[in-house]
Write an enzyme that holds these catalytic residues in place. Structure first.
Site, PDB file in Angstrom:
ATOM      1  N   HIS A  34      15.107 -13.419  12.150  1.00  0.00           N
ATOM      2  CA  HIS A  34      14.838 -13.268  13.583  1.00  0.00           C
ATOM      3  C   HIS A  34      13.359 -13.353  13.939  1.00  0.00           C
ATOM      4  O   HIS A  34      13.020 -13.769  15.045  1.00  0.00           O
ATOM      5  CB  HIS A  34      15.384 -11.933  14.093  1.00  0.00           C
ATOM      6  CG  HIS A  34      16.870 -11.871  14.106  1.00  0.00           C
ATOM      7  ND1 HIS A  34      17.551 -10.821  14.684  1.00  0.00           N
ATOM      8  CD2 HIS A  34      17.828 -12.705  13.624  1.00  0.00           C
ATOM      9  CE1 HIS A  34      18.850 -11.021  14.560  1.00  0.00           C
ATOM     10  NE2 HIS A  34      19.039 -12.158  13.905  1.00  0.00           N
ATOM     11  N   CYS A  78       0.877  -1.176   0.000  1.00  0.00           N
ATOM     12  CA  CYS A  78       0.000   0.000   0.000  1.00  0.00           C
ATOM     13  C   CYS A  78       0.910   1.221   0.000  1.00  0.00           C
ATOM     14  O   CYS A  78       2.128   1.093  -0.113  1.00  0.00           O
ATOM     15  CB  CYS A  78      -0.993  -0.006   1.162  1.00  0.00           C
ATOM     16  SG  CYS A  78      -0.322   0.238   2.811  1.00  0.00           S
TER      17      CYS A  78
END
EC number: 5.3.1.6
Length: 152
Positions: free
Chosen positions: A102, A69
């Site tokens: 991570h 977006c």
């Protein structure tokens, strides 16, 4: 490839979505475009975010999503409302890799207004090259998942 990449955007990300889709297809990825297929200034990013997130959650250990977006913020907020989705707004190559390594992100959220198309391509490539490292990071993801279940 043995997994799907579901991609969608709102009207502000339509051009970038097409660029990324074509880029990934040339690299032999299985890209599933969930829309939009035409410009509609009145479309709403949550509709497309939920489409991608719902597809990813069905096979969240393999399939990935890409949402676009104007800022990347709206689609990220919406996607993260879907249980089993770990969406990350990424604006740099380094954080793209870390989102996977991570945080085990399974949906990549991009900004079509504040990041160039070429930089977004690099972000996508780094996101897809990276793998979750597990270990202490798994413990943290487990806490998120546990909290999600406890607060249903």
């Amino acid at each position: 490839m043995s997994f799907n990449i579901f991609i969608a955007s709102d009207h502000t990300g339509l051009t970038l979505k097409k660029i990324i889709s074509e880029h990934l297809k040339t690299k032999q990825f299985n890209v599933v475009d969930l829309g939009p297929n035409y410009f509609d200034a009145n479309d709403d990013y949550p509709d497309f975010a939920f489409l991608v997130a719902d597809k990813v959650k069905k096979n969240s250990d393999k399939d990935l999503g890409i949402l676009i977006c104007g800022t990347g913020v709206g689609v990220c907020m919406a996607a993260n409302k879907v249980k089993g989705v770990l969406a990350a707004l990424v604006v740099s190559e380094k954080t793209a890799a870390l989102a996977r390594q991570h945080d085990n992100a399974n949906v990549l959220c991009l900004s079509s207004r504040f990041v160039t198309d070429s930089e977004n391509i690099k972000i996508v490539d780094d996101f897809l090259k990276a793998n979750f490292e597990g270990g202490r990071h798994q413990r943290r993801i487990d806490k998120i998942i546990r909290y999600e279940k406890e607060t249903e």
